[in-house]
Design a protein around this motif. Sequence first.
Motif, PDB file in Angstrom:
ATOM      1  N   LEU A 164       5.696   8.906  -3.442  1.00 17.39           N
ATOM      2  CA  LEU A 164       4.620   7.918  -3.318  1.00 17.39           C
ATOM      3  C   LEU A 164       3.335   8.410  -3.962  1.00 17.39           C
ATOM      4  CD1 LEU A 164       5.274   6.711   0.330  1.00 17.39           C
ATOM      5  CD2 LEU A 164       5.248   5.236  -1.694  1.00 17.39           C
TER       6      LEU A 164
ATOM      7  N   ILE B 150       1.614   6.650  -7.379  1.00 15.42           N
ATOM      8  CA  ILE B 150       0.313   5.993  -7.508  1.00 15.42           C
ATOM      9  C   ILE B 150      -0.404   6.470  -8.773  1.00 15.42           C
ATOM     10  CG2 ILE B 150      -1.140   7.592  -6.148  1.00 15.42           C
ATOM     11  CD1 ILE B 150      -2.438   5.105  -4.892  1.00 15.42           C
TER      12      ILE B 150
ATOM     13  N   ARG C 273       1.890   4.927 -11.826  1.00 13.46           N
ATOM     14  CA  ARG C 273       1.896   3.460 -11.892  1.00 13.46           C
ATOM     15  C   ARG C 273       0.517   2.892 -12.214  1.00 13.46           C
ATOM     16  NH1 ARG C 273       6.006   0.757 -11.074  1.00 13.46           N
ATOM     17  NH2 ARG C 273       7.004   2.528 -10.044  1.00 13.46           N
TER      18      ARG C 273
ATOM     19  N   ALA D  78       6.262   0.700  -1.435  1.00 13.35           N
ATOM     20  CA  ALA D  78       5.925   0.996  -2.825  1.00 13.35           C
ATOM     21  C   ALA D  78       6.340  -0.148  -3.734  1.00 13.35           C
ATOM     22  CB  ALA D  78       6.603   2.291  -3.256  1.00 13.35           C
TER      23      ALA D  78
ATOM     24  N   THR E  24       4.029  -3.210  -3.370  1.00  5.50           N
ATOM     25  CA  THR E  24       2.660  -3.040  -3.879  1.00  5.50           C
ATOM     26  C   THR E  24       2.643  -2.482  -5.304  1.00  5.50           C
ATOM     27  OG1 THR E  24       2.507  -0.829  -2.866  1.00  5.50           O
ATOM     28  CG2 THR E  24       1.730  -2.700  -1.544  1.00  5.50           C
ATOM     29  N   ALA E  25       3.730  -2.640  -6.038  1.00  6.58           N
ATOM     30  CA  ALA E  25       3.845  -2.047  -7.373  1.00  6.58           C
ATOM     31  C   ALA E  25       2.834  -2.621  -8.356  1.00  6.58           C
ATOM     32  CB  ALA E  25       5.264  -2.228  -7.912  1.00  6.58           C
TER      33      ALA E  25
ATOM     34  N   ARG F  59      -1.475  -0.907  -2.275  1.00 10.36           N
ATOM     35  CA  ARG F  59      -0.815   0.384  -2.098  1.00 10.36           C
ATOM     36  C   ARG F  59      -1.646   1.298  -1.207  1.00 10.36           C
ATOM     37  NH1 ARG F  59       2.715   3.517  -5.205  1.00 10.36           N
ATOM     38  NH2 ARG F  59       3.691   1.502  -5.650  1.00 10.36           N
TER      39      ARG F  59
ATOM     40  N   VAL G  51       0.119   2.304   2.308  1.00  3.41           N
ATOM     41  CA  VAL G  51       0.773   3.618   2.354  1.00  3.41           C
ATOM     42  C   VAL G  51      -0.087   4.648   3.103  1.00  3.41           C
ATOM     43  CG1 VAL G  51       1.723   5.517   1.008  1.00  3.41           C
ATOM     44  CG2 VAL G  51       2.281   3.159   0.401  1.00  3.41           C
TER      45      VAL G  51
ATOM     46  N   TYR H 195       1.341  -7.354   2.881  1.00  2.00           N
ATOM     47  CA  TYR H 195       2.350  -6.392   2.446  1.00  2.00           C
ATOM     48  C   TYR H 195       3.075  -5.646   3.559  1.00  2.00           C
ATOM     49  CZ  TYR H 195       0.330  -6.908  -2.242  1.00  2.00           C
ATOM     50  OH  TYR H 195      -0.107  -7.403  -3.435  1.00  2.00           O
TER      51      TYR H 195
END
Length: 271
Positions: free
Chosen positions: A89, A93, A96, A149, A152-153, A159, A163, A237
């Motif tokens: 994760l 972040i 991504r 993940a 919330t991509a 994210r 997370v 989410y």
Amino acid sequence: MATAVLETADARDKTDLSRRYAARWFAARRGEAPAIEIGSAAPPLRPARPPKPELLDPRDVPRRRPGSPEGRKALLHAVAHIELNAVDLHWDIIARFGGRVKMPIGFFDDWVKSADEESKHFQLVSACLETMGSHYGDLAAHAGMWRAAEDTAEDIMGRLAVVPMVLEARGLDVTPGLIEVFRKAGDDAARQAVEALEVIYAEEVHHVAYGSKWFHFLCGRADIDPKDEFHRLVKTYFHGALKPPFNEEKRAEAGLPPDFYWPLSETGSVN
């Protein structure tokens, strides 16, 4: 570098690579190695995973009594699974969003450090499992860990909200109870687990704090109310209500005030 970690399947190889890349990053930041440019990447939607553990629907993961040796082994296996997902994760972040959302260099410092610490946590817990005659992959694990993940991509604020500020904050709530389970057991393996869990507990506060810091940063940049936006994103989410009891002291230390999470709990509501 972040994508390379995500594409490494073996858990030990993944966490070793994560730690090496973190050391390289911070050596460069101290001026002891060549600077590392922030590029762009095409990370996989799901990280590479070892063939074991078998991943099951949460309802199908066997439940064991924590008072028994097998139950304590299952608890540690679950913690190892959480920590391995957390490694991915934190690199995700970066991979991504690092090339898509302009962020200060401190953003990368924080998540590289978090990924390094999660890698250390996984290895500490793996060592505990080995002391108990087990290993990561020995038991089935939760298949839903990566769902947040994927959901919330395309949304960095989502994210950050879900997370570190929800899932990792939950770790602050439950880890003291886990420590007590192993403290009561009293054997050498349990004492080793207590030491590992105390390290995890202390360092997870920083990860939640990084989430809160960068969430507030982005809210400030967009001139939106952080509390209202947090409530909106969690409702969008996160699947289900937040579950008390909450560790309000550690959450406050991490920059999460009660009016962020209590209204989203089973006893509160946000209209």
